[in-house]
Design an enzyme around this catalytic site. Sequence first.
Site, short mmCIF file in Angstrom:
data_model
loop_
_atom_site.label_atom_id
_atom_site.label_comp_id
_atom_site.label_asym_id
_atom_site.label_seq_id
_atom_site.Cartn_x
_atom_site.Cartn_y
_atom_site.Cartn_z
N ASP A 31 0.82 -1.22 0.00
CA ASP A 31 0.00 0.00 0.00
C ASP A 31 0.85 1.27 0.00
OD1 ASP A 31 -2.17 -1.83 0.35
OD2 ASP A 31 -1.71 -1.86 2.48
N HIS A 61 -4.06 -2.38 -6.72
CA HIS A 61 -3.45 -1.17 -7.29
C HIS A 61 -4.54 -0.16 -7.56
CE1 HIS A 61 0.00 -3.72 -8.20
NE2 HIS A 61 -0.87 -4.58 -8.63
#
Length: 348
Positions: A31, A61
Amino acid sequence: MRILNEKFNTIINIHMNISKVDICCGLNWGDEAKGKVVAHLVKNFHYDYVCRWAGGNNAGHTIYVDGKKYKTHLIPSGIFYNVKSIIGPDCVVHPDSFMKELKYLRENGFDTSLIKISPKAHIVTETHIQEDKDKYKDQGTTSNGIAPCYKDKFGRKGIRAENVECLKDYIWDEVLDGIVLCEGAQGFWLDINYGNYPYVTSSTTLPYGACCLGFPPQKIDKIYGASKIYDTRSGTDPLFPETLLDDEILMSIVKVGGEIGTTTGRIRKVNWLNLDKLIVAINTSGITDIIISKIDVLIRVNAYKLFHNNTLITFKNIDEMQLYINDSITSFCKYVTTISYSGNVEGI
Ligand code: IMP
Ligand code: MG
């Protein structure tokens, strides 16, 4: 024998025709906006391929294209910019989820004929997903069957993509040429070897893993490392205790930073940046260019802290904090040539 020779010739040609490989990887616990870094690179430089080298749809993503937000889990971010997108041999693929992602991309006008899967990638089955749910709950996995699939792969009982009928139109010919960008999934501290085992994922998240795509390490040029200016952890990890969620400022970072898992929808635990850990991740990965994102979040909550030498240091403002980070990285990380900061969702 002739077939074998032809195969070896192809492999020799693969090496000859790759001009260089850049890699982008995460330096924290995933992340870190790797997708954004990859999108930035693909928009500003020429790449012939963007390749994922490990993991499956446990990743997430988030990409903004012309102001619109898109999400993928398995397919590399190059697809948003019309670049051939490869799912590599050490990735794991759940066919139904892959098909859903293809449909989503197609409906949004992206050219899915550019997407290919290595014949050597392994298949995540429904049994793997059930086993993950039944046996790996205590590790807070994403429940996508990742550990059971890799267990079968390394136990040499797995199924490969080349054996699955519905994937036959997407099988990669294993040729790479031109300029290649490798897109990491997860992050340094989730690596099967370097993370806080067993609170890790089952694949290699460091740049060494990217070589499984079939290029020699000598081809590697830049290694981009993505980090956030504060640490986050989605999933279980004693190094990231639940009590962090009780801290008021950290909780406001969760809210302002939107720290909710792309794949799982879980609230991520937030802690101040651990600079000691970041330096280890940078040096072990051989990072040449570092991109530190989400500085806007600290500015909005108006709190500037990090851990260094196991001590919590407080800064007056973002400039003072950036200066400290720059000085430390310059002193301790000899491969780093650029340090960039990002404070918005699209640009760097
Ligand atoms: P698994 O990869 O689903 O087996 O999950 C193992 C650990 O890695 C769990 O703590 C997950 O929360 C974490 N994890 C896996 N993929 C990601 C990711 O893309 N971002 C953040 N954490 C992840
Ligand atoms: Mg992600």
